[in-house]
Design an enzyme around this catalytic site. Structure first.
Site, PDB file in Angstrom:
ATOM      1  N   ARG A  14      -4.084  -9.969   4.031  1.00 15.78           N
ATOM      2  CA  ARG A  14      -4.585 -11.262   4.504  1.00 15.78           C
ATOM      3  C   ARG A  14      -3.464 -12.258   4.805  1.00 15.78           C
ATOM      4  O   ARG A  14      -3.737 -13.339   5.330  1.00 15.78           O
ATOM      5  CB  ARG A  14      -5.573 -11.843   3.491  1.00 15.78           C
ATOM      6  CG  ARG A  14      -6.895 -11.052   3.425  1.00 15.78           C
ATOM      7  CD  ARG A  14      -7.913 -11.720   2.512  1.00 15.78           C
ATOM      8  NE  ARG A  14      -9.229 -11.120   2.647  1.00 15.78           N
ATOM      9  CZ  ARG A  14      -9.706 -10.158   1.860  1.00 15.78           C
ATOM     10  NH1 ARG A  14      -8.950  -9.667   0.894  1.00 15.78           N
ATOM     11  NH2 ARG A  14     -10.929  -9.683   2.044  1.00 15.78           N
ATOM     12  N   GLN A  68     -18.347  -5.358  -1.099  1.00 17.99           N
ATOM     13  CA  GLN A  68     -17.488  -6.253  -1.881  1.00 17.99           C
ATOM     14  C   GLN A  68     -17.160  -7.557  -1.162  1.00 17.99           C
ATOM     15  O   GLN A  68     -16.375  -8.361  -1.659  1.00 17.99           O
ATOM     16  CB  GLN A  68     -16.207  -5.540  -2.298  1.00 17.99           C
ATOM     17  CG  GLN A  68     -15.235  -5.207  -1.183  1.00 17.99           C
ATOM     18  CD  GLN A  68     -14.137  -4.277  -1.652  1.00 17.99           C
ATOM     19  OE1 GLN A  68     -14.389  -3.119  -1.985  1.00 17.99           O
ATOM     20  NE2 GLN A  68     -12.907  -4.771  -1.693  1.00 17.99           N
ATOM     21  N   HIS A 117       0.831  -1.212   0.000  1.00 23.88           N
ATOM     22  CA  HIS A 117       0.000   0.000   0.000  1.00 23.88           C
ATOM     23  C   HIS A 117       0.863   1.259   0.000  1.00 23.88           C
ATOM     24  O   HIS A 117       0.576   2.225  -0.719  1.00 23.88           O
ATOM     25  CB  HIS A 117      -0.903   0.028   1.243  1.00 23.88           C
ATOM     26  CG  HIS A 117      -1.909  -1.067   1.314  1.00 23.88           C
ATOM     27  ND1 HIS A 117      -1.847  -2.065   2.256  1.00 23.88           N
ATOM     28  CD2 HIS A 117      -3.012  -1.322   0.570  1.00 23.88           C
ATOM     29  CE1 HIS A 117      -2.873  -2.883   2.097  1.00 23.88           C
ATOM     30  NE2 HIS A 117      -3.599  -2.463   1.079  1.00 23.88           N
TER      31      HIS A 117
END
Length: 282
Positions: free
Chosen positions: A189, A61, A37
């Site tokens: 994740r 989403q 990011h």
């Protein structure tokens, strides 16, 4: 660096920057930020005067059995990382700010063809949620440029098409995937992986590279290559969702005449779904 939570505050601040002739870059995120990011923020800072990073865990989403409730919310840590990276403004709205009438009554954006198949087939409604919230962010921020990671290759294609089709005046920039030393693509994740699973996870990128090498040597038996890749993932202890060789522009199954190819993969390791991709020119 400032953090705002309301659209009214956001627009007031951005109006001031525009009056000064500043260009604005947008980096949409769901928070729980990592170096991938931050690389997007740095790229946006190179291409614009003001960088707005949005942090919003978008419920639209997520599927019914996905990790919406457990997805890490780490705003304080995210703010520290963004400030160090040269970010200007954080937009961190609540769900009520984005969907004041609730999800059921929300107008939705559907991007045909490119959103179908691959993750679109495995996660019904996912790209509808992505396309809707990104369109809203484009309207709220009205950026000159927006930066998205190439790790989410299909998502990037969806966003490029929606901006083009809806004639939104924004330059969509793709940024290279940031990887760990062992090749695993950085992902929020990855934190779900156990120590044992983390040791297995790099096989995803190794399988991509092996398949790319086979293509570079001239193989065009795509369906066999795809099955070999799925078998390699299974043998390593993963549960393949898909492994597809596609045309890089259309994301449709590659033909023998295609020169720009992308390998798309998604696989479960335990309960964690890992995605990655690799593009090659033949």
């Amino acid at each position: 660096m400032r953090t705002v939570h309301s659209l009214k505050e956001l627009r007031t601040i951005l109006r001031g920057y525009r009056q000064q002739g500043k260009t604005i870059g947008l980096v949409p995120t769901m928070g729980n930020l990592h170096e991938g990011h931050i690389s997007l923020v740095r790229k946006a800072a190179e291409a614009s005067d003001i960088v707005v990073t949005s942090i919003f865990v978008n419920p639209m989403q997520f599927g019914a059995n996905e990790d919406l409730d457990t997805y890490p919310r780490t705003l304080v840590e995210d703010q520290e990382k963004l400030a160090a990276a040269g970010n200007t403004l954080v937009f961190a709205p609540g769900v009520e700010e984005i969907y004041p009438e609730g999800l059921a009554n929300q107008t939705k954006v559907v991007v045909p063809e490119v959103s179908e198949g691959h993750c679109g087939a495995s996660r019904p409604g996912h790209f509808e949620g992505v396309a809707t919230v990104v369109t809203m962010l484009f309207n709220m921020v009205q950026p000159d440029i927006a930066v998205f990671g190439e790790k989410d290759f299909q998502q990037l294609a969806v966003i490029r098409k929606l901006a083009r089709d809806l004639m939104i005046p924004v330059e969509v920039i793709g940024a290279p995937t940031v990887r760990e030393d062992d090749g695993l693509a950085k992902s929020s994740r990855n934190g779900y992986l156990s120590e044992q699973e983390r040791g297995i996870a790099p096989v995803v990128f190794r399988t991509l590279r092996h398949t790319a090498d086979q293509l570079a040597q001239g193989r065009t038996d795509y369906s066999i290559l795809e099955q070999e890749a799925r078998d390699a993932l299974s043998e390593a202890g993963l549960r393949p969702d898909y492994f597809n060789i596609v045309n890089s522009l259309t994301l449709k199954p590659a033909s023998k005449d295609d020169r720009e190819l992308t390998l798309l993969v998604a696989a479960f390791l335990g309960t964690t779904r890992l995605i990655d991709n690799l593009s090659i020119t033949r």
